[in-house]
Scaffold this active site. Structure first.
Site, short mmCIF file in Angstrom:
data_model
loop_
_atom_site.label_atom_id
_atom_site.label_comp_id
_atom_site.label_asym_id
_atom_site.label_seq_id
_atom_site.Cartn_x
_atom_site.Cartn_y
_atom_site.Cartn_z
N ALA A 72 0.88 -1.31 -0.03
CA ALA A 72 0.18 0.29 0.13
C ALA A 72 0.61 1.34 0.22
O ALA A 72 0.34 2.34 -0.61
CB ALA A 72 -0.99 0.08 1.21
N THR A 73 1.70 1.15 0.61
CA THR A 73 2.80 2.49 0.88
C THR A 73 3.16 3.04 -1.06
O THR A 73 2.99 3.87 -1.17
CB THR A 73 4.42 1.97 1.43
OG1 THR A 73 4.03 1.60 2.24
CG2 THR A 73 5.32 3.50 0.97
N GLN A 181 -5.77 -1.38 5.76
CA GLN A 181 -6.69 -1.74 7.03
C GLN A 181 -7.76 -2.42 6.84
O GLN A 181 -8.69 -2.76 7.82
CB GLN A 181 -6.67 -0.92 7.85
CG GLN A 181 -5.27 -0.63 8.48
CD GLN A 181 -4.55 -1.20 9.53
OE1 GLN A 181 -5.04 -2.73 9.63
NE2 GLN A 181 -3.48 -1.15 9.52
N SER A 201 -2.24 -3.52 0.75
CA SER A 201 -1.37 -4.38 1.00
C SER A 201 -1.91 -5.70 1.27
O SER A 201 -2.56 -6.21 2.72
CB SER A 201 -0.78 -3.53 2.04
OG SER A 201 0.25 -2.91 2.63
N HIS A 203 -0.19 -8.04 3.52
CA HIS A 203 0.42 -8.52 4.46
C HIS A 203 -0.99 -7.95 5.63
O HIS A 203 -0.74 -8.48 6.86
CB HIS A 203 1.71 -8.03 5.32
CG HIS A 203 2.28 -6.61 5.16
ND1 HIS A 203 1.97 -6.17 6.48
CD2 HIS A 203 1.72 -5.94 4.32
CE1 HIS A 203 2.40 -4.54 6.05
NE2 HIS A 203 2.38 -4.33 5.96
N THR A 243 9.79 -7.47 -13.00
CA THR A 243 9.80 -9.26 -13.20
C THR A 243 8.26 -9.67 -11.92
O THR A 243 8.75 -8.95 -11.06
CB THR A 243 10.89 -9.90 -13.00
OG1 THR A 243 11.49 -9.69 -14.16
CG2 THR A 243 9.94 -11.06 -13.07
N CYS A 328 5.15 1.59 11.67
CA CYS A 328 6.13 2.68 10.44
C CYS A 328 6.68 3.62 11.91
O CYS A 328 7.91 4.31 10.50
CB CYS A 328 4.87 2.85 9.41
SG CYS A 328 4.75 1.31 8.24
#
Length: 378
Positions: A72-73, A181, A201, A203, A243, A328
């Protein structure tokens, strides 16, 4: 003693079904999706295409609207900085965002400000949510972008995306949502087609770190006019060269597919866990940081009167893994910019703890957490 992991807003455990899928495409079908001359490459390409369907279906999008990124960043940077050239061409260089965004939104906005853009950063209500009327008042003819997160990573407060979408209506401004989130957990609001861009994201959704996506919806036949931040290779319609990590993409696709079928069960399990935890903490007279009527079931941000969060983290470290802010910015001891923006008292901000869990979390030791925090009262 193994601590119970209660920091799922930082990163989630990986679902075993996702592990199996990632391992398969890492070890067995390991072809490059860009290789056109043999079956290994074709199998990789087909799995990537399937993942685009799995991700887009969850937000009622189209497969060719999904751009895979590192998370997401990167997606936030592409959505915000990628619009700069279009903004310069059209002369519309006003942006609306909020003071409670993740740094992955705030810092790209700071870069644009340094280039002459005007950014209106809206303050939240004391409950931690953005009033749609504040968006209405800030909206101007030269507004090119409105960026509001779906669920705050610190407080768990869900933002009123549907109402903001109504405010934007037919205004030409692009609507970007940092959905890190929320993706796969809060489903219906993210399907609103007035949202032009969604950052994701893996994760945060029981998939591995290092893979995410930007869903950039078309308006009719017109794509969001993004300029790539990197060049070289032409992958992802030229918006994100390099890639493709097929194994990670397969993992995100599987996680999205699982979420589509199971997210309602997750909500029920997380709600029950939250109710029990609040009951265990009730004797401490905790102060909730974030409107409880708008907070997602898997997050609890609270302060205990008389208890500093740093002392609490030390006291709890062998019992539970928790945080006192965004992962973060965890190296910084500065007060939470999210809670500060909400106008909360300084001692309340300094004492804030964030507990976040999932349907994969074992029983939360709420009574023991309460006992240890009680022992720290001054």
């Amino acid at each position: 003693m193994t601590a119970t992991y209660l920091d799922c807003n930082a990163t989630t455990p990986v679902d075993p079904r996702v592990v199996d899928e990632v391992t398969h495409y890492l070890c067995l079908e390991y072809g490059n999706a860009g290789s056109r001359t043999h079956g290994f490459g074709q199998a990789a390409k087909e799995r990537v295409n399937k993942a685009r369907i799995q991700v887009s279906d969850l937000v009622s999008g189209k497969p060719d609207e999904v751009v895979f990124t590192s998370g997401a960043t990167e997606s936030n940077n592409l959505a915000i900085l990628g619009l700069a050239a279009h903004a310069h061409r059209t002369g519309r260089r006003h942006i609306i965002s909020t003071q409670i965004e993740h740094k992955a939104v705030l810092e790209p906005l700071e870069r644009l400000q340094a280039q002459g853009f005007e950014v209106t950063a809206l303050a939240p209500t004391p409950g931690g949510w953005i009033d749609p009327d504040a968006v209405r008042r800030a909206l101007r003819p030269d507004t090119v972008l409105v960026s509001v997160m779906a669920v705050n990573n610190e407080t768990g407060v869900e933002q009123p995306l549907r109402e903001i979408a109504v405010v934007l209506g037919d205004h030409p401004a692009y609507f970007h949502v940092d959905a890190a989130q929320a993706f796969g957990k809060v489903v219906a609001p993210l399907r609103d087609h007035r949202i032009d861009m969604l950052s994701i994201s893996g994760h945060k959704l029981f998939a591995p770190k290092g893979l995410g996506a930007l869903v950039a919806r078309r308006r009719g036949y017109d794509r969001v006019p993004l300029t790539p931040l990197m060049v070289g290779g032409g992958q992802e319609r030229g918006l994100r060269p390099g890639t493709l990590p097929v194994h990670l993409i397969a993992g995100l696709g599987t996680a999205a597919s699982i979420a589509a079928g199971e997210h309602q069960q997750w909500v029920a399990a997380n709600s029950s866990a939250k109710t029990a935890l609040l009951e265990d903490l009730s004797a401490l007279d905790i102060v909730l940081n974030g409107d409880p009527e708008r907070t997602v079931p898997w997050t609890l941000n609270f302060s205990v009167p008389g208890v500093d969060s740093e002392a609490a983290l030390v006291a709890l470290k062998d019992l539970v893994a928790v945080s006192n802010g965004s992962a973060c910015t965890s190296a910084s001891y500065d007060p939470s910019h999210v809670l500060t923006a909400a106008g909360l008292p300084q001692d309340q901000v300094a004492g804030a703890l964030r507990l976040s869990w999932s349907h994969l979390t074992p029983a939360i030791p709420g009574a023991e957490i309460a006992a240890r925090l009680a022992s720290l009262r001054r």
